[in-house]
Design a protein around this motif. Structure first.
Motif, PDB file in Angstrom:
ATOM      1  N   SER A 234     -52.734 -52.222  12.447  1.00 56.10           N
ATOM      2  CA  SER A 234     -51.807 -51.599  13.411  1.00 56.10           C
ATOM      3  C   SER A 234     -52.557 -50.687  14.383  1.00 56.10           C
ATOM      4  O   SER A 234     -52.160 -50.545  15.549  1.00 56.10           O
ATOM      5  N   GLU A 235     -53.659 -50.094  13.938  1.00 58.44           N
ATOM      6  CA  GLU A 235     -54.427 -49.183  14.796  1.00 58.44           C
ATOM      7  C   GLU A 235     -55.245 -49.934  15.848  1.00 58.44           C
ATOM      8  O   GLU A 235     -55.452 -49.421  16.954  1.00 58.44           O
ATOM      9  N   ILE A 236     -55.723 -51.134  15.501  1.00 60.20           N
ATOM     10  CA  ILE A 236     -56.607 -51.844  16.440  1.00 60.20           C
ATOM     11  C   ILE A 236     -55.900 -52.947  17.221  1.00 60.20           C
ATOM     12  O   ILE A 236     -56.504 -53.556  18.100  1.00 60.20           O
ATOM     13  N   LEU A 237     -54.622 -53.197  16.934  1.00 59.63           N
ATOM     14  CA  LEU A 237     -53.883 -54.218  17.672  1.00 59.63           C
ATOM     15  C   LEU A 237     -53.919 -53.903  19.162  1.00 59.63           C
ATOM     16  O   LEU A 237     -53.577 -52.795  19.581  1.00 59.63           O
ATOM     17  N   GLY A 238     -54.317 -54.864  19.951  1.00 63.15           N
ATOM     18  CA  GLY A 238     -54.390 -54.673  21.385  1.00 63.15           C
ATOM     19  C   GLY A 238     -55.762 -54.287  21.881  1.00 63.15           C
ATOM     20  O   GLY A 238     -56.049 -54.404  23.081  1.00 63.15           O
ATOM     21  N   GLU A 239     -56.624 -53.815  20.996  1.00 60.26           N
ATOM     22  CA  GLU A 239     -57.981 -53.427  21.406  1.00 60.26           C
ATOM     23  C   GLU A 239     -58.930 -54.625  21.458  1.00 60.26           C
ATOM     24  O   GLU A 239     -59.845 -54.668  22.288  1.00 60.26           O
ATOM     25  N   TYR A 240     -58.762 -55.565  20.536  1.00 63.32           N
ATOM     26  CA  TYR A 240     -59.631 -56.734  20.439  1.00 63.32           C
ATOM     27  C   TYR A 240     -58.778 -57.977  20.186  1.00 63.32           C
ATOM     28  O   TYR A 240     -57.703 -57.889  19.594  1.00 63.32           O
ATOM     29  N   PRO A 241     -59.253 -59.158  20.595  1.00 62.04           N
ATOM     30  CA  PRO A 241     -58.585 -60.392  20.190  1.00 62.04           C
ATOM     31  C   PRO A 241     -58.575 -60.505  18.662  1.00 62.04           C
ATOM     32  O   PRO A 241     -59.594 -60.217  18.012  1.00 62.04           O
ATOM     33  N   ILE A 242     -57.446 -60.908  18.101  1.00 61.37           N
ATOM     34  CA  ILE A 242     -57.303 -60.996  16.646  1.00 61.37           C
ATOM     35  C   ILE A 242     -56.766 -62.369  16.268  1.00 61.37           C
ATOM     36  O   ILE A 242     -55.840 -62.892  16.895  1.00 61.37           O
ATOM     37  N   PHE A 243     -57.358 -62.945  15.221  1.00 60.75           N
ATOM     38  CA  PHE A 243     -56.928 -64.229  14.656  1.00 60.75           C
ATOM     39  C   PHE A 243     -56.719 -64.013  13.162  1.00 60.75           C
ATOM     40  O   PHE A 243     -57.639 -63.611  12.459  1.00 60.75           O
ATOM     41  N   GLY A 244     -55.502 -64.257  12.677  1.00 58.74           N
ATOM     42  CA  GLY A 244     -55.199 -64.099  11.261  1.00 58.74           C
ATOM     43  C   GLY A 244     -54.955 -65.428  10.580  1.00 58.74           C
ATOM     44  O   GLY A 244     -54.303 -66.317  11.148  1.00 58.74           O
ATOM     45  N   ILE A 245     -55.484 -65.569   9.366  1.00 59.95           N
ATOM     46  CA  ILE A 245     -55.317 -66.799   8.582  1.00 59.95           C
ATOM     47  C   ILE A 245     -54.715 -66.460   7.223  1.00 59.95           C
ATOM     48  O   ILE A 245     -55.252 -65.606   6.503  1.00 59.95           O
ATOM     49  N   CYS A 246     -53.619 -67.094   6.871  1.00 59.75           N
ATOM     50  CA  CYS A 246     -52.977 -66.997   5.549  1.00 59.75           C
ATOM     51  C   CYS A 246     -52.589 -65.548   5.224  1.00 59.75           C
ATOM     52  O   CYS A 246     -51.667 -65.011   5.832  1.00 59.75           O
ATOM     53  N   LEU A 247     -53.273 -64.871   4.297  1.00 63.82           N
ATOM     54  CA  LEU A 247     -52.962 -63.473   4.031  1.00 63.82           C
ATOM     55  C   LEU A 247     -53.147 -62.641   5.293  1.00 63.82           C
ATOM     56  O   LEU A 247     -52.374 -61.711   5.565  1.00 63.82           O
ATOM     57  N   GLY A 248     -54.162 -62.967   6.094  1.00 65.40           N
ATOM     58  CA  GLY A 248     -54.374 -62.274   7.366  1.00 65.40           C
ATOM     59  C   GLY A 248     -53.184 -62.427   8.295  1.00 65.40           C
ATOM     60  O   GLY A 248     -52.853 -61.499   9.053  1.00 65.40           O
ATOM     61  N   HIS A 249     -52.528 -63.574   8.263  1.00 65.91           N
ATOM     62  CA  HIS A 249     -51.309 -63.834   9.041  1.00 65.91           C
ATOM     63  C   HIS A 249     -50.189 -62.900   8.585  1.00 65.91           C
ATOM     64  O   HIS A 249     -49.495 -62.284   9.405  1.00 65.91           O
ATOM     65  N   GLN A 250     -50.025 -62.763   7.286  1.00 63.84           N
ATOM     66  CA  GLN A 250     -48.968 -61.907   6.743  1.00 63.84           C
ATOM     67  C   GLN A 250     -49.242 -60.435   7.059  1.00 63.84           C
ATOM     68  O   GLN A 250     -48.324 -59.682   7.405  1.00 63.84           O
ATOM     69  N   LEU A 251     -50.495 -60.016   6.939  1.00 60.62           N
ATOM     70  CA  LEU A 251     -50.862 -58.633   7.237  1.00 60.62           C
ATOM     71  C   LEU A 251     -50.664 -58.322   8.722  1.00 60.62           C
ATOM     72  O   LEU A 251     -50.209 -57.228   9.090  1.00 60.62           O
ATOM     73  N   PHE A 252     -50.991 -59.276   9.592  1.00 57.81           N
ATOM     74  CA  PHE A 252     -50.753 -59.135  11.031  1.00 57.81           C
ATOM     75  C   PHE A 252     -49.265 -58.948  11.309  1.00 57.81           C
ATOM     76  O   PHE A 252     -48.867 -58.088  12.108  1.00 57.81           O
ATOM     77  N   ALA A 253     -48.425 -59.718  10.618  1.00 56.70           N
ATOM     78  CA  ALA A 253     -46.978 -59.607  10.794  1.00 56.70           C
ATOM     79  C   ALA A 253     -46.474 -58.236  10.346  1.00 56.70           C
ATOM     80  O   ALA A 253     -45.678 -57.591  11.037  1.00 56.70           O
ATOM     81  N   LEU A 254     -46.944 -57.787   9.183  1.00 54.15           N
ATOM     82  CA  LEU A 254     -46.518 -56.481   8.666  1.00 54.15           C
ATOM     83  C   LEU A 254     -46.976 -55.355   9.597  1.00 54.15           C
ATOM     84  O   LEU A 254     -46.226 -54.401   9.856  1.00 54.15           O
TER      85      LEU A 254
END
Length: 365
Positions: A234-254
């Motif tokens: 949540s702190e770095i969203l928007g600062e860098y391009p982010i790609f989430g996979i599986c658990l990373g996808h869920q954490l990005f959503a949260l």
């Protein structure tokens, strides 16, 4: 040697022990892959689980040095219909039995895996116990039901220190929640300069690495058991391009304000159809997860659903163009499974290139 698989609902399956002779507890799940049992065994996302293979003959092509997805397996047990102890394949270097013995993992063969899979599909995943003990069923059930499921799987499988896989291309910080080697292969194949960091890395520590992009890896368990990762994202969203996979996808959503839920029996296998919303195209995907993003929780978060599962309609992909971030629930690196979705890594590379160009233009104004 006689072995028993006990489920918390009282179901008892009797078979033959192979691998390490020991007692083990875990959440019993099933995988529908026809091949790829070595990759399944070594996928860190199975930490804390007893995996049932629906394909009836397992071990027939042995174990080789190239198909591991982690430096060691983390699963708690392996359930098969028929275990092959005389494999035949030109790459074979050891047997399935030898691998399980080496890493202290018990297996049970001779189980009616079709019945077991149908039970899990109908009743949902449940705790299980593999044992060679002759203790009464009631005694084993008491022990099983009093044993809680693990909640620290990510801490167990994540790297304990920062390390790099040098490259000449974009610098990618790979946050290791239980990353498969396949993700590293795809990044290094594209000449990325990859820095792998532990699951509990802070936003400030990531900033010091000056990345061009961040990849949030797959991993085991409930995403809500990793609150420090949600805060960091949540702190770095928007600062860098982010790609989430599986658990990373869920954490990005949260981290974006959405919510997650535990599925009845999850998705595990290499044959799951996923629809890309924008094009209507269907991709056959490799999957391994127990949790999913709640569709109704996405409203008002700024997220857009990009992919959906054709079997059950669950969310399979998200995007937030304003923050240069996207994610998928499935595994674009496959391993095992189809490579239909490898283009997503190219999309991530393109996103980093565009971010660099925009930054360069902003500096020259």
């Amino acid at each position: 040697m006689r072995a028993r698989l006990i489920l918390e609902d009282g179901t008892e399956c009797v078979g033959t022990a192979f691998g390490k002779v020991k007692e083990t507890y875990g959440e019993v799940v099933f995988n529908t892959g026809l091949t790829g049992y070595q990759e399944v065994l070594s996928d860190p996302s199975y930490c804390g689980q007893i995996v049932t293979m629906t394909y009836p003959l397992i071990g027939n092509y042995g174990i080789n040095r190239d198909d591991f997805e982690a430096v060691r397996p983390y699963i708690h047990g392996f359930v098969v219909r028929e275990h092959c102890d005389e494999p035949s394949n030109w790459r074979n270097t050891s047997t399935l039995d030898e691998l399980l013995k080496a890493y202290d993992i018990p297996g049970i063969a001779g189980v009616d895996t079709r019945m077991l899979t149908r039970k899990i599909r109908y009743h949902g995943t449940m705790r299980g116990l593999i044992t060679t003990s002759d203790a009464p069923l009631s005694e084993l059930l008491d022990s099983l039901r009093s044993t809680p499921l693990m909640t620290d799987q990510v801490a167990r499988v994540s790297t304990k220190s920062v390390f790099s896989c040098p490259g000449t291309g974009h610098r990618v910080v790979l946050v290791d929640f239980g990353a498969k080697h396949g993700i590293l292969r795809e990044l290094t194949k594209r000449q990325c300069d990859v820095v792998v960091v532990p699951y509990n890395v802070t936003a400030e520590e990531i900033r010091r690495l000056q990345p061009d992009g961040i990849l949030l890896s797959n991993g085991p368990g409930d995403p809500k058991d990793v609150p420090q990762a949600i805060r960091m994202i949540s702190e770095i969203l928007g600062e860098y391009p982010i790609f989430g996979i599986c658990l990373g996808h869920q954490l990005f959503a949260l981290a974006s304000g959405a919510d997650t839920m535990k599925m009845k029996f999850g998705h595990r296998g290499g044959n799951h159809p996923v629809k890309e919303v924008a094009t209507g195209r269907t991709y056959i995907t490799s999957q391994n997860h127990s949790y999913a993003v709640k569709e109704e929780s996405i409203a008002g978060t700024g997220l857009t659903i990009t992919h959906t599962a054709l079997n059950d309609g669950t969310v399979e992909g998200l995007s937030c163009p304003e923050k240069r971030a996207f994610s998928v629930q499935y595994h674009p690196e496959a391993a095992p499974g189809p490579y239909d979705s490898g283009y997503l890594f190219d999309r991530f590379i393109e996103m980093m290139e565009n971010a660099k160009e925009e930054s360069s233009h902003a500096k020259t104004r």
